[in-house]
Design a protein around this motif. Structure first.
Motif, PDB file in Angstrom:
ATOM      1  N   SER A 281      14.134   1.643 -22.804  1.00  0.00           N
ATOM      2  CA  SER A 281      15.377   2.314 -23.145  1.00  0.00           C
ATOM      3  C   SER A 281      15.014   3.706 -23.654  1.00  0.00           C
ATOM      4  O   SER A 281      14.203   3.845 -24.575  1.00  0.00           O
TER       5      SER A 281
ATOM      6  N   VAL B  61      21.662  -0.083 -13.999  1.00  0.00           N
ATOM      7  CA  VAL B  61      21.178  -0.207 -15.372  1.00  0.00           C
ATOM      8  C   VAL B  61      21.850  -1.420 -16.006  1.00  0.00           C
ATOM      9  O   VAL B  61      22.810  -1.971 -15.466  1.00  0.00           O
ATOM     10  N   HIS B  62      21.353  -1.789 -17.169  1.00  0.00           N
ATOM     11  CA  HIS B  62      22.058  -2.735 -18.032  1.00  0.00           C
ATOM     12  C   HIS B  62      22.346  -2.007 -19.327  1.00  0.00           C
ATOM     13  O   HIS B  62      21.418  -1.578 -20.028  1.00  0.00           O
ATOM     14  N   ALA B  63      23.632  -1.828 -19.599  1.00  0.00           N
ATOM     15  CA  ALA B  63      24.044  -1.197 -20.848  1.00  0.00           C
ATOM     16  C   ALA B  63      23.672  -2.113 -22.002  1.00  0.00           C
ATOM     17  O   ALA B  63      23.670  -3.339 -21.860  1.00  0.00           O
TER      18      ALA B  63
ATOM     19  N   SER C 105      20.998  -6.793 -24.160  1.00  0.00           N
ATOM     20  CA  SER C 105      21.650  -6.373 -22.925  1.00  0.00           C
ATOM     21  C   SER C 105      23.094  -6.858 -22.924  1.00  0.00           C
ATOM     22  O   SER C 105      23.381  -8.012 -23.256  1.00  0.00           O
TER      23      SER C 105
ATOM     24  N   HIS D 139      20.747   2.134 -22.652  1.00  0.00           N
ATOM     25  CA  HIS D 139      20.665   1.242 -21.507  1.00  0.00           C
ATOM     26  C   HIS D 139      19.213   1.031 -21.127  1.00  0.00           C
ATOM     27  O   HIS D 139      18.330   1.749 -21.603  1.00  0.00           O
TER      28      HIS D 139
ATOM     29  N   ARG E 179      24.267   6.906 -24.254  1.00  0.00           N
ATOM     30  CA  ARG E 179      24.669   5.577 -23.785  1.00  0.00           C
ATOM     31  C   ARG E 179      23.409   4.729 -23.607  1.00  0.00           C
ATOM     32  O   ARG E 179      22.791   4.730 -22.546  1.00  0.00           O
TER      33      ARG E 179
END
Length: 160
Positions: free
Chosen positions: A30, A81-83, A64, A121, A119
């Motif tokens: 990240s 992506v995975h926020a 996640s 992620h 943000r």
């Protein structure tokens, strides 16, 4: 030659000395602070001192939340992506580093992704993803330096 720096929280190992040539994806991580340049008042030593201080007091787990696609001028199709779930500690850490960089007149290369626009992620890399609800306790902050066509892990700062 101007050298830029990137600060990340690794999900996968990123040992000191590891070099990633242009085009080679970095392991799951990240981004804590996107690429920036030093200034006359910000040395690598003072940056490392600050990151060490922040790491010593850091207790954070990345969680996640959901898959997303980030689009931008350089990628119209979107990057998978995975926020991450909202996390006050992570946001405070990002803002502490941002304030430190601003105080020392560092040049942030893309201000569109910092401050209120940050943000958190984890980008999917070669089909490997930080799947929804997965957790990762952060064990270190990693400093990466870009020079020429390579990116190199130059320092890690262990968390308690």
């Amino acid at each position: 030659m101007q050298r830029d720096f990137l600060i990340v929280l690794p999900v996968d190992p990123m040992p000191i000395g590891t070099v990633y040539p242009t085009g080679q994806r970095m392991p799951l991580h990240s981004t804590l602070m996107p690429w920036f340049g030093l200034s006359n008042t910000l040395t690598r030593a003072s940056l490392e001192e600050k990151l060490g201080e922040l790491a010593r007091g850091l207790d954070i787990t990345l969680i996640s939340d959901r898959p997303e696609y980030f689009t931008g001028a350089d990628n119209k199709q979107g990057v998978p992506v995975h926020a991450l779930k909202p996390n006050e500690t992570l946001m405070t850490l990002h803002l502490d580093i941002l304030d430190f960089l601003h105080e020392h007149h560092a040049t942030i290369r893309n201000i569109a992704h910092v401050g209120s626009n940050y943000r958190p992620h984890v980008t999917t890399v070669d089909g490997r993803e930080f799947t929804s609800q997965r957790t990762h306790r952060v064990s270190e902050i990693v400093l990466i330096q870009r020079h020429g066509n390579t990116r190199e892990v130059i320092q890690t700062f262990l968390c308690p």
